[in-house]
Design a protein around this motif. Structure first.
Motif, PDB file in Angstrom:
ATOM      1  N   ALA A  55     -12.129   9.148  -6.636  1.00  0.00           N
ATOM      2  CA  ALA A  55     -11.104   8.277  -7.227  1.00  0.00           C
ATOM      3  C   ALA A  55     -10.259   7.705  -6.099  1.00  0.00           C
ATOM      4  CB  ALA A  55     -10.221   9.079  -8.177  1.00  0.00           C
ATOM      5  N   GLN A  56      -9.866   6.444  -6.225  1.00  0.00           N
ATOM      6  CA  GLN A  56      -9.007   5.862  -5.182  1.00  0.00           C
ATOM      7  C   GLN A  56      -8.075   4.818  -5.767  1.00  0.00           C
ATOM      8  OE1 GLN A  56     -10.565   3.360  -1.724  1.00  0.00           O
ATOM      9  NE2 GLN A  56     -10.068   5.288  -0.703  1.00  0.00           N
ATOM     10  N   GLY A  57      -6.823   4.861  -5.318  1.00  0.00           N
ATOM     11  CA  GLY A  57      -5.840   3.878  -5.736  1.00  0.00           C
ATOM     12  C   GLY A  57      -4.587   3.992  -4.883  1.00  0.00           C
ATOM     13  N   ALA A  58      -3.783   2.934  -4.907  1.00  0.00           N
ATOM     14  CA  ALA A  58      -2.520   2.920  -4.161  1.00  0.00           C
ATOM     15  C   ALA A  58      -1.410   3.473  -5.050  1.00  0.00           C
ATOM     16  CB  ALA A  58      -2.186   1.512  -3.711  1.00  0.00           C
ATOM     17  N   ILE A  59      -0.506   4.237  -4.445  1.00  0.00           N
ATOM     18  CA  ILE A  59       0.646   4.814  -5.148  1.00  0.00           C
ATOM     19  C   ILE A  59       1.912   4.346  -4.445  1.00  0.00           C
ATOM     20  CG2 ILE A  59       1.825   6.970  -5.754  1.00  0.00           C
ATOM     21  CD1 ILE A  59      -0.670   6.842  -7.329  1.00  0.00           C
ATOM     22  N   ASP A  60       2.900   3.897  -5.223  1.00  0.00           N
ATOM     23  CA  ASP A  60       4.154   3.394  -4.640  1.00  0.00           C
ATOM     24  C   ASP A  60       5.089   4.537  -4.270  1.00  0.00           C
ATOM     25  OD1 ASP A  60       3.362   0.737  -5.033  1.00  0.00           O
ATOM     26  OD2 ASP A  60       4.091   0.761  -7.085  1.00  0.00           O
ATOM     27  N   ASP A  61       4.785   5.227  -3.188  1.00  0.00           N
ATOM     28  CA  ASP A  61       5.689   6.264  -2.683  1.00  0.00           C
ATOM     29  C   ASP A  61       5.142   6.795  -1.366  1.00  0.00           C
ATOM     30  OD1 ASP A  61       7.811   8.168  -2.537  1.00  0.00           O
ATOM     31  OD2 ASP A  61       7.856   8.275  -4.721  1.00  0.00           O
ATOM     32  N   SER A  62       5.906   7.678  -0.723  1.00  0.00           N
ATOM     33  CA  SER A  62       5.493   8.229   0.570  1.00  0.00           C
ATOM     34  C   SER A  62       4.436   9.320   0.378  1.00  0.00           C
ATOM     35  CB  SER A  62       6.698   8.831   1.288  1.00  0.00           C
ATOM     36  OG  SER A  62       7.131  10.004   0.612  1.00  0.00           O
ATOM     37  N   VAL A  63       3.703   9.577   1.445  1.00  0.00           N
ATOM     38  CA  VAL A  63       2.655  10.606   1.432  1.00  0.00           C
ATOM     39  C   VAL A  63       3.229  11.963   1.004  1.00  0.00           C
ATOM     40  CG1 VAL A  63       1.175  11.991   2.961  1.00  0.00           C
ATOM     41  CG2 VAL A  63       1.151   9.489   3.110  1.00  0.00           C
ATOM     42  N   ASN A  64       4.368  12.352   1.591  1.00  0.00           N
ATOM     43  CA  ASN A  64       4.932  13.677   1.282  1.00  0.00           C
ATOM     44  C   ASN A  64       5.303  13.807  -0.184  1.00  0.00           C
ATOM     45  OD1 ASN A  64       4.624  14.728   3.821  1.00  0.00           O
ATOM     46  ND2 ASN A  64       6.659  14.184   4.515  1.00  0.00           N
ATOM     47  N   SER A  65       5.904  12.759  -0.754  1.00  0.00           N
ATOM     48  CA  SER A  65       6.277  12.800  -2.183  1.00  0.00           C
ATOM     49  C   SER A  65       5.041  12.925  -3.067  1.00  0.00           C
ATOM     50  CB  SER A  65       7.034  11.531  -2.585  1.00  0.00           C
ATOM     51  OG  SER A  65       8.280  11.499  -1.983  1.00  0.00           O
ATOM     52  N   VAL A  66       4.005  12.153  -2.740  1.00  0.00           N
ATOM     53  CA  VAL A  66       2.785  12.169  -3.551  1.00  0.00           C
ATOM     54  C   VAL A  66       2.159  13.566  -3.536  1.00  0.00           C
ATOM     55  CG1 VAL A  66       0.434  11.243  -3.776  1.00  0.00           C
ATOM     56  CG2 VAL A  66       2.332   9.696  -3.245  1.00  0.00           C
ATOM     57  N   ILE A  67       1.981  14.125  -2.337  1.00  0.00           N
ATOM     58  CA  ILE A  67       1.327  15.437  -2.234  1.00  0.00           C
ATOM     59  C   ILE A  67       2.203  16.541  -2.832  1.00  0.00           C
ATOM     60  CG2 ILE A  67       0.524  17.206  -0.596  1.00  0.00           C
ATOM     61  CD1 ILE A  67      -1.538  14.985  -1.052  1.00  0.00           C
TER      62      ILE A  67
END
Length: 208
Positions: A55-67
């Motif tokens: 699965a792949q897509g862009a997320i509107d936030d920083s790497v640390n917040s996403v993980i």
């Protein structure tokens, strides 16, 4: 821990397996579902008689917040509509644990609730992070749940090359739900579940 004598070696092997998936050439994947924001591909798994999904897509936030929202912890239960409970059974280091979680029924309950016990590991990858997991043997079972099994799976999150305010999130999932379910039903559910995962995650990050 049961069946896991060396957490560090186990974690390294798991990370290397995910990096190997991440380098599979594009022409080996077949599109399973595509929306405006997310693409889901699949290929036959080498681990079991099912598919490895990408699965792949862009997320509107920083790497640390996403993980932080994906890895084991209280954030995940708040937004992941499929997950109904989560317990950390054993901690190794800050970025390494064994967790037990349960999932809701899917496809009008054709797929009944499941329980998983996974080793989870989060580590730096390039300019971002990788959070990966693999089911482990755990003798304590709850009779109301069928125990599913996650073959090596994980989420790579790196800063988006074209947009500094976004992160590129790429996941690899291969779940054996076990029990008496037609594989075609599992495959249909998995592609839709992964698309929903992205939209639920994005909504949660916008609220945060």
């Amino acid at each position: 821990m049961e069946g896991l004598p060396d957490a560090a070696a186990f974690a390294t092997k798991l990370k290397n397996t995910l990096i190997q998936y991440h380098s599979i050439e594009d022409d080996k994947w077949r599109v399973a579902k595509k929306t405006k924001d997310v693409t889901i591909w699949r290929k036959p798994s080498e681990e079991f008689n099912g598919y490895l999904f990408k699965a792949q897509g862009a997320i509107d936030d920083s790497v640390n917040s996403v993980i932080d929202h994906i890895r084991p912890g209280p954030c995940r239960l708040d937004w992941d509509s499929l997950m109904t409970s989560m317990d950390i059974l054993e901690h190794f280091e800050e970025n390494c644990c064994v967790m037990r979680y349960t999932t809701a029924g899917q496809l009008w309950n054709i797929i009944s609730p499941r329980e998983f016990v996974d080793f989870s590991y989060t580590v730096g990858y390039e300019e971002g992070l990788l959070s990966c997991g693999l089911s482990v043997d755990w003798s304590e079972k709850r009779p109301e749940f069928i125990r599913g099994y996650n073959h090596p799976c994980g989420w790579f999150c790196v800063p988006h090359k074209d947009n500094p305010h976004q992160s590129l999130l790429t996941g690899y999932i291969q779940t054996d739900l076990r029990g008496m379910i037609p594989q075609s039903a599992v495959d249909t559910a998995m592609a839709s579940t992964l698309v929903n995962f992205y939209s639920d995650l994005q909504k949660a990050l916008q609220k945060a």
